[in-house]
Design an enzyme around this catalytic site. Structure first.
Site, PDB file in Angstrom:
ATOM      1  N   LYS A 284       0.871  -1.179   0.000  1.00 13.84           N
ATOM      2  CA  LYS A 284       0.000   0.000   0.000  1.00 13.84           C
ATOM      3  C   LYS A 284       0.907   1.229   0.000  1.00 13.84           C
ATOM      4  CE  LYS A 284      -3.817   1.917   2.818  1.00 13.84           C
ATOM      5  NZ  LYS A 284      -4.690   1.657   3.985  1.00 13.84           N
TER       6      LYS A 284
ATOM      7  N   SER B 262      -9.671   1.652   2.863  1.00 12.44           N
ATOM      8  CA  SER B 262      -8.776   2.394   2.016  1.00 12.44           C
ATOM      9  C   SER B 262      -7.748   1.535   1.251  1.00 12.44           C
ATOM     10  CB  SER B 262      -8.013   3.427   2.852  1.00 12.44           C
ATOM     11  OG  SER B 262      -7.225   2.815   3.835  1.00 12.44           O
TER      12      SER B 262
ATOM     13  N   SER C  97      -9.897  -0.822   7.025  1.00  9.59           N
ATOM     14  CA  SER C  97      -9.306  -0.680   5.684  1.00  9.59           C
ATOM     15  C   SER C  97      -8.532  -1.868   5.145  1.00  9.59           C
ATOM     16  CB  SER C  97      -8.399   0.546   5.645  1.00  9.59           C
ATOM     17  OG  SER C  97      -9.192   1.677   5.473  1.00  9.59           O
TER      18      SER C  97
HETATM   19  N1  GLN Z   1     -13.278   3.862   6.204  1.00  2.21           N
HETATM   20  C1  GLN Z   1     -12.714   4.291   7.451  1.00  2.21           C
HETATM   21  C2  GLN Z   1     -12.342   5.744   7.380  1.00  2.21           C
HETATM   22  O1  GLN Z   1     -12.519   6.342   6.356  1.00  2.21           O
HETATM   23  C3  GLN Z   1     -11.545   3.452   7.831  1.00  2.21           C
HETATM   24  C4  GLN Z   1     -10.310   3.788   7.105  1.00  2.21           C
HETATM   25  C5  GLN Z   1      -9.145   2.977   7.502  1.00  2.21           C
HETATM   26  O2  GLN Z   1      -9.280   1.931   8.140  1.00  2.21           O
HETATM   27  N2  GLN Z   1      -7.979   3.467   7.164  1.00  2.21           N
HETATM   28  O3  GLN Z   1     -11.870   6.316   8.323  1.00  2.21           O
END
Ligand code: GLN
Length: 491
Positions: free
Chosen positions: A79, A154, A178
């Site tokens: 990532k 994400s 994410s």
């Molecule tokens: N979807 C969640 C957010 O936007 C989690 C994101 C994540 O785990 N990095 O904060």
């Protein structure tokens, strides 16, 4: 005969050890597929072809001598939140579009010292804020199962690249879901370890008390192999913990007879519309399978899921507003053109460098930390976090694992939900409470809905019991083949 990208890491490793293939051939296979197919998925932000081939040649030299690590020569993509010394690390933001990291993240260093060629960096939501990859400055990734659908986020680039056979492995990060939510959307397996098991050093910060890196792969076995490479106490990360186990792989085949699986049936019943009928059916089949394998199913009640989202968006945004204050146009990253004074420099750099969602979080975070609102929001959210943590603690005195959906339904369309951030926040209703408590949790594929989009199931464990989650998931995957399926247009 199965093609190279359809094999598990274990199978690839055996082929490398027997010299049936070289690491260089394997690396070229994934690079060629990426060149040919990534126009459809757009999973990669950058491709590291020359270095990857050099690393593969180095791995081949070691393999020729024999007695190598099981991961030697297996390619991986990260990532784009992990720093790679001398390489571009963008966090999918304009703010870091041209940022060249001056050091390796601990995760990167561990991967390179296991002699795994690094294929490239994968797309994500900007600063890991989002559930779709749509907040990425570089445009969004498409779900290989259905190019109209979100890959999740994400870590959506990671999940899509694995599903499309553009890398066998990736390391993602999970602040509120994410790793697990994109794993579910793309039909792969992903593990968020106990907070502190994988070092955060060199992982660009979003919300430091929640962020946790973890393995993403097709199967639980592959996740276990990768976790063993990337986990470990790190003195550079002050929240790193003494490790639970030296190896999760050695527990994969442990018997699961008699293990207690807690299932909050009331959540399925009360939230049928949210969870989705097809999802519930597949979850029930998985539960029956575990029962047939000798696990005990216990009906449990979880009371505090509802408040988790609100608490999370206060805490995560508060931490983000502090972490992201470093992007000021002075130290590093984007700087606006011709600032007239310091205030203008700050204002325009941050207005132009960050996208809408990041700015929304920074505004919320600054607000909830401000003197007049700190008690009403931030402190209150921390209390909710403690209540949720205590509830899990109490539940784990009765059961070994808790089974939940990973997310509501399957992946939605890329063109839906555009105007409504809150409905996107609901994507993580089943994953966020686990981050608030710092527990480990895994998502694995359990079937498809009627339009052939993958469905996922989540297993949550007690602290430092990721080996148990991988063990349970492996037993499920020995009996099923959901994790072995490949999207039709990416064969
Ligand atoms: N979807 C969640 C957010 O936007 C989690 C994101 C994540 O785990 N990095 O904060």
């Amino acid at each position: 005969m199965a093609q190279l990208h359809e094999l598990t890491v274990q199978e690839l490793s055996e082929k490398l050890a027997k010299k049936e293939i070289s690491s260089k051939e394997l690396t070229i296979h994934f690079i060629n597929r990426t060149e040919r197919l990534d126009d459809k998925t757009r999973a990669y932000i950058s491709i590291n072809q020359d270095n990857a081939l050099k690393q593969a040649e180095q791995a081949d030299k070691l393999l020729a001598k024999g007695d190598c690590h099981i991961m030697t020569g297996i390619p991986i993509a990260l990532k784009d939140i992990y720093c790679v010394d001398g390489g571009r690390t963008t966090c999918a933001s304009r703010m870091l579009e041209n940022f060249i990291a001056p050091y390796h993240a601990t995760v990167t260093a561990k991967i390179l010292s296991a002699n795994m060629p690094l294929l490239g960096k994968l797309n994500m939501d900007e600063f890991a804020m989002g559930s779709t990859t749509k907040t990425s400055y570089f445009g969004y990734t498409h779900n290989p199962w259905d190019l109209q659908a979100i890959p999740g986020g994400s870590s959506g680039g990671s999940a899509a690249a694995i599903a499309a056979g553009l890398t066998p492995l990736s390391v993602g990060t999970d602040t509120g879901g994410s790793i697990r939510q994109p794993a579910s959307c793309c039909g792969i397996t992903g593990l968020k370890p106990t907070y502190g098991v994988v070092s955060r050093w060199g992982q660009i910060a979003f919300a430091s008390s929640l962020d946790q890196g973890g393995p993403m792969a097709k199967s639980a076995v592959d996740c276990a192999f990768l976790l063993d490479v990337i986990s470990g106490y790190d003195e550079k990360d002050s929240t790193s913990i003494e490790q639970p186990e030296t190896s999760t792989t050695k527990h994969l085949e442990d018997s699961i007879k008699g293990l207690k699986i807690g299932v909050p049936y009331h959540l399925f019943e009360d939230n049928k519309e949210v969870v989705g009928e097809e999802n519930i059916q597949h979850l029930k089949q998985a539960i029956e399978l575990y029962q047939s394998l000798g696990c005990e199913i216990i009906d449990i009640t979880i009371n505090n899921l509802d408040s988790a989202i609100a608490a999370y968006y206060i805490i995560a945004s508060a931490e983000a507003s502090s972490n992201l204050s470093r992007y000021d146009g002075v130290r590093y990253g984007y700087r606006c053109e011709n600032p007239v004074d310091l205030t203008d420099l700050y204002k325009r750099t941050r207005s132009e460098g960050f996208g809408e969602e990041v700015k929304r979080r920074l505004m919320i975070g600054t607000y909830v930390l401000s003197a007049g609102y700190f008690d009403a929001y931030y402190l209150q959210a921390q209390k909710v976090r403690q209540i949720i943590t205590n509830e899990f603690k109490q539940l784990f005195s009765q059961v070994n694992t808790i089974l939940l959906p990973t997310k509501p339904g399957s992946a939605f369309n890329l063109d839906s939900n555009d105007q409504d951030p809150v409905s996107i926040y609901m994507e993580d209703i089943f994953t966020i409470p686990i981050n608030l408590a710092g527990l480990p949790a895994l998502s694995m594929p359990i079937g498809f809905d009627n339009i052939k989009r993958p469905l996922g199931m989540q297993l949550i464990g007690n602290y430092k019991e990721e080996h148990l989650l991988l063990n349970l998931s492996h037993h499920y995957q020995k009996e099923t083949d959901w994790h072995k399926q490949t999207p039709p247009n990416f064969s």
